[in-house]
Design a protein around this motif. Structure first.
Motif, short mmCIF file in Angstrom:
data_model
loop_
_atom_site.label_atom_id
_atom_site.label_comp_id
_atom_site.label_asym_id
_atom_site.label_seq_id
_atom_site.Cartn_x
_atom_site.Cartn_y
_atom_site.Cartn_z
N PHE A 24 0.83 -1.20 0.00
CA PHE A 24 0.00 0.00 0.00
C PHE A 24 0.87 1.26 0.00
N CYS A 25 1.94 1.23 0.78
CA CYS A 25 2.86 2.37 0.87
C CYS A 25 3.51 2.63 -0.50
N ARG A 26 3.96 1.57 -1.16
CA ARG A 26 4.58 1.73 -2.48
C ARG A 26 3.59 2.24 -3.51
N GLN A 27 2.35 1.76 -3.42
CA GLN A 27 1.31 2.23 -4.33
C GLN A 27 1.06 3.72 -4.11
N SER A 28 1.01 4.14 -2.86
CA SER A 28 0.82 5.55 -2.56
C SER A 28 1.99 6.39 -3.07
N MET A 29 3.21 5.85 -2.94
CA MET A 29 4.38 6.56 -3.46
C MET A 29 4.29 6.74 -4.97
N GLU A 30 3.83 5.71 -5.66
CA GLU A 30 3.68 5.80 -7.12
C GLU A 30 2.66 6.87 -7.49
N GLU A 31 1.57 6.94 -6.73
CA GLU A 31 0.55 7.95 -6.99
C GLU A 31 1.11 9.35 -6.77
N VAL A 32 1.87 9.54 -5.71
CA VAL A 32 2.48 10.84 -5.43
C VAL A 32 3.48 11.19 -6.53
N ASP A 33 4.31 10.22 -6.92
CA ASP A 33 5.28 10.47 -8.00
C ASP A 33 4.58 10.87 -9.29
N LEU A 34 3.49 10.20 -9.59
CA LEU A 34 2.72 10.51 -10.79
C LEU A 34 2.18 11.94 -10.73
N LYS A 35 1.64 12.33 -9.58
CA LYS A 35 1.15 13.70 -9.42
C LYS A 35 2.29 14.72 -9.58
N LEU A 36 3.45 14.39 -9.01
CA LEU A 36 4.59 15.31 -9.09
C LEU A 36 5.05 15.49 -10.54
N ARG A 37 4.96 14.42 -11.34
CA ARG A 37 5.43 14.50 -12.73
C ARG A 37 4.40 15.12 -13.66
N ARG A 38 3.13 14.81 -13.47
CA ARG A 38 2.12 15.17 -14.46
C ARG A 38 1.35 16.45 -14.16
N LEU A 86 1.73 22.13 -10.34
CA LEU A 86 1.45 22.40 -8.94
C LEU A 86 2.03 23.74 -8.51
N SER A 87 1.38 24.32 -7.52
CA SER A 87 1.95 25.52 -6.91
C SER A 87 3.19 25.09 -6.12
N PRO A 88 4.07 26.03 -5.83
CA PRO A 88 5.26 25.66 -5.03
C PRO A 88 4.87 25.00 -3.70
N LYS A 121 5.75 21.20 -2.65
CA LYS A 121 6.48 20.97 -1.40
C LYS A 121 5.71 19.99 -0.51
N SER A 122 4.39 20.14 -0.46
CA SER A 122 3.56 19.25 0.34
C SER A 122 3.65 17.82 -0.17
N LEU A 123 3.56 17.64 -1.49
CA LEU A 123 3.66 16.29 -2.06
C LEU A 123 5.05 15.70 -1.85
N GLU A 124 6.08 16.52 -1.92
CA GLU A 124 7.44 16.01 -1.69
C GLU A 124 7.62 15.58 -0.24
N ARG A 125 7.00 16.32 0.70
CA ARG A 125 7.04 15.91 2.12
C ARG A 125 6.30 14.59 2.30
N GLU A 126 5.14 14.47 1.65
CA GLU A 126 4.36 13.23 1.74
C GLU A 126 5.16 12.06 1.18
#
Length: 96
Positions: free
Chosen positions: A23-37, A40-42, A46-51
């Motif tokens: 589940f943790c790895r799946q969540s990381m993939e989702e966050v990575d996808l959001k960061l790439r695609r 986002l505001s700064p 920053k919030s997604l990178e902390r997550e």
């Protein structure tokens, strides 16, 4: 250090941790996808990178705990095999 949960076998603990890690790895993939695609505001980035950082830390902790539990599981298996072999040897000599 792995905390022993009351009433759970090592195999059950391993299964639970593997599920959490998945589940943790799946969540990381989702966050990575959001960061790439996503644009986002700064603050959002920053919030997604902390997550993501928290998820990486959690995943590393789960992996360490799994390693310890798997070692314990191997020890338990070795003890079980030794006991079975001892019973076979004693039985063989007893019936001779």
């Amino acid at each position: 250090m792995v905390k022993k949960r009351e009433g759970l076998s090592v195999a059950q603990e391993i299964d639970g941790l593997e599920e959490k890690l998945s589940f943790c790895r799946q969540s990381m993939e989702e966050v990575d996808l959001k960061l790439r695609r996503e644009e986002l505001s700064p603050e959002g980035r920053k919030s997604l990178e902390r997550e993501r950082s928290l998820l990486v830390t959690k995943a590393e902790t789960y992996e360490r705990e799994l390693k310890v539990l798997r070692q314990e599981n191997r020890k338990n298996m070795a003890v079980a095999i030794a006991i079975v072999l001892l019973i076979i040897v004693v039985y063989t000599f007893w019936t001779m």
